[in-house]
Design an enzyme around this catalytic site. Structure first.
Site: not given
Ligand code: IVH
Length: 676
Positions: A111, A113, A115, A225, A407, A410, A425, A430
């Site tokens: 998947e 990840k 943001d 997810y 510094c 100070c 320092c 300070c």
């Molecule tokens: S799974 C134990 N799937 O990443 C499973 N998380 O570091 C944890 N996140 O807090 C969640 N994309 O906010 C999962 N495809 C994805 C994700 C995802 C982003 C974020 C999520 C979580 C953080 C984990």
């Protein structure tokens, strides 16, 4: 056509269009047409208020802002993910899984990840009942009112292809698409409001609004997810769970697919990294999860992350910009850090204006000068780094940069401890260091002294009223009230806050001391090891410290060094003499129910009312006698009458006694989990 009929027709059509738009990614009408239908529904409902239902698409913005956020415990903790920084670490992950399962070709779900911000959505019998932030993983903030405004979140599940289960908890990520973010910032600017630094901050800010009308105007998206607790349906693996989510009308990222073995992981990771900038939303890596749920069970979880999943980090992103100036900052440990002041540049989702130059060696090695054009790199959440100077662009006149030997605060001479690259320092008095130490001591995760902000600390130190943390506990109201900007009332409040802060915990106090390398988590490790016995902690040897799980040689050495300085021991003793007390470790309370109000009604079969009330209060919650909008949960037994009815009218969450007990037990188990 009768309004009843037209209303139902419009609701169904709008529900369906949402599904086509957010899940199938295949809209069949324009946004304008959708809005026209929504307005027609609104006007019909206005004329016939008795026909309004909770789940009507017109009800996404609740009536009024909420006074404050309530909290919602997660029935299953929301863990985080361990990271793989490169392809070797992805292969190592696959090897661990193969070993753990005694199996060669493991099937993973791959998947993107996302943001954004992790949230939990809870559906009961197909209706969206509440949603929360991740919080500390165990308890989140109740943001139901804001989540309801997100059109991608169905207020009720589609049940055309699959019946709704009695309980469905779903985890997903709320985020803002790049194009929506641009538009949002243009809007902010044209209405003279500050622009957001990046889509993630904008999404976070939007979810933390008390007024859902504001959130409704922010272009929030969601992809789901993961599963939380589910009752009433069984899934054997993650792919069938995700398929079901789509059937129920929940948006799932279209780039999710299964892959096999370590080559599958690496190929997917490379493909996604190459695609990253073309995507309509920000991603910061990949996530790989063992597909089979039973196998996940076999592998189990660590205290903060599951063994069956990993996040693959992308390489850092780079950009070029110009260094306008180099500033030397003094930290609370006296470290002098050169910081490059940059022409603002957008990289990997944020506007960067500063980059750390670390130390003189680094500046010399890279020959970094004021006026230089440089390549900067940003990886994850860390402060951006200067990678190299683009020499062709160096101005005709420029000079090597030398950190001054004094510094900047100070003016005391700086020194370089043997074997270290950082200048410090040399003046433990300070003002910058003193201010830093005191400010840290009072901060939220430390002694949490409300009202002792940076400005007041600065004043107190500059006017030589205090010079170390223990002085706080002998401050007098009169001295404070005489300070500029601080009146009688604020002085009194501050004295109260200081006095309140004296009742603290071992972990908070140790963290508050600001021992180098001892953060919040490590302080808790020590609390557990020394069961709150400060003397034992002070006298521990390097060897003894190193034996503790999670404590390495660096932490062990800084701790011993800290206590070898007699003045630190004296300061701590002064704090204790002036009333600081550390709670007994075994009485440190689990406050998972903090902010929640429970009402018990009907006959309880396992518990007496008193026992139930005690349980709630022990976990920091309140037990009330009557149901109102502020009630978080009504626990109803047989024979419940008007209170139960009122709960339903007010849309308050109703639990059976059994469900209440399961919740409490879960929280108690989590507490043990947390302590591990
Ligand atoms: S799974 C134990 N799937 O990443 C499973 N998380 O570091 C944890 N996140 O807090 C969640 N994309 O906010 C999962 N495809 C994805 C994700 C995802 C982003 C974020 C999520 C979580 C953080 C984990």
């Amino acid at each position: 056509m009768k309004p009843e009929k037209r209303i139902v027709e419009l609701r169904e059509a709008l529900h369906d269009h949402n599904y086509r738009y957010y899940v199938l990614n295949d809209p069949s009408i324009s946004d304008g047409e959708y809005d026209t239908m929504l307005r027609e529904l609104e006007s019909l409902e206005n004329d016939n208020p008795s026909l309004i239902t909770k789940n009507s698409p017109t009800q996404r913005v609740g009536a009024s802002p909420i006074p404050e956020f309530g909290s919602i415990p997660h029935r299953i903790p929301m863990l985080s993910l361990a990271n793989a920084m490169n392809e070797n670490e992805l292969s190592a992950f696959d090897e661990r899984i193969q070993k753990g399962l005694d199996e060669e070709s493991v099937v993973y779900m791959a998947e993107p990840k996302l943001d954004g911000l992790g949230v939990e959505l809870v559906y009961e019998n197909g209706t969206f009942v509440h949603g929360s932030t991740r919080g500390d993983g165990y308890t989140g903030e109740d943001i139901t009112h804001n989540l309801k405004t997100i059109r991608g979140i169905p207020l009720s599940l589609r049940i055309d292809d699959l019946n709704a289960p009695s309980l469905l908890e779903i985890r997903g990520e709320v985020f803002i698409r790049k194009d929506d973010f641009k538009k949002l910032n243009q809007q902010q600017e044209s209405s003279d409001k500050p622009a957001f630094a990046n889509p993630r901050n904008a999404a976070a800010g939007s979810l933390r609004q008390l007024d859902p009308a504001i959130t409704a105007n922010r272009p929030l998206s969601i992809y789901c997810y993961e599963a939380g607790m589910i009752e009433g349906i069984y899934f054997a693996n993650h792919s069938s769970f995700l398929t079901a989510l789509k059937k129920w009308g929940l948006p799932v990222n279209p780039l999710i697919q299964t892959v096999v073995g370590s080559s599958g992981l690496i190929q997917y990771h490379q493909k996604l990294e190459a695609q990253r900038n073309e995507l309509r939303y920000e991603i910061d890596g990949t996530v790989f999860k063992v597909n089979d749920y039973e196998k996940r069970e076999t592998l189990g979880t660590r205290s903060r992350s599951p063994r069956w999943a990993i996040a693959g980090k992308f390489k850092a992103q780079q950009a070029t910009t110009v260094i306008h100036d180099i500033e030397v900052q003094v930290g609370r440990t006296g470290a002098l850090t050169p910081v490059a002041k940059l022409e603002p540049v957008y990289v990997a989702g944020v506007t960067v204006t500063n980059a750390t130059l670390h130390n003189q060696d680094e500046i010399d090695r890279k020959d970094i000068r004021i006026g230089d054009t440089v390549l900067i790199e940003r990886a994850g959440d860390v402060i951006p780094k200067v990678m190299k100077v683009i020499l062709e662009k160096r101005p005709k006149i420029s000079h090597p940069f030398q950190i001054p030997n004094n510094c900047p605060v100070c003016e005391h001479e700086a020194y370089r401890p043997e074997g270290e690259v950082i200048l410090r320092c040399g003046n433990i008095s300070c003002p910058r260091q003193i201010k830093g130490r005191i400010h840290h001591f009072a901060s939220k995760l430390a002694l949490d002294i409300d009202g002792l902000g940076e400005k007041i600390v600065d004043q107190l130190v500059e006017e030589k009223i205090i010079h170390s943390i223990d002085n706080l506990f002998t401050l007098e109201k009169k001295t404070l009230a005489d300070l500029e900007r601080l009146g009688e009332k604020s002085a009194e409040n501050l004295i109260d806050a200081i006095s309140k802060s004296k009742e603290t915990t071992f972990a908070r106090f140790v963290y508050a001391l600001g021992i180098r390398n001892v953060g919040e988590h490590i302080a808790k490790v020590f609390e557990k090891q020394y069961v709150g016995n400060l003397k034992k902690f002070q006298n521990a040897s390097i060897e003894a410290l190193e034996e503790i799980d999670e404590i390495g040689p660096i932490v062990a050495e800084t701790v011993v060094q800290f206590w070898s300085d007699e003045s630190n021991k004296i300061i701590v003793q002064n704090c204790l003499n002036n009333g600081v007390t550390l709670a007994n470790v075994d009485t440190i309370k689990n406050q998972s129910f903090e902010g929640l109000t429970f009402v018990f009604t009907g006959a309880l079969e396992k518990l007496s009312r008193k026992e139930a009330k005690d349980m709630v209060e022990k976990l920091g919650g309140k037990a009330a006698g009557s149901v109102s909008k502020k009630t978080s949960f009504v626990v109803a037994g047989p024979g419940a009458g008007s209170k139960l009815k009122k709960a339903k009218d007010l849309d308050v969450h109703v639990l059976t006694e059994e469900e209440f007990l399961v919740k409490v037990k879960k929280i108690q188990n989590q507490e043990t989990l947390k302590g591990l």
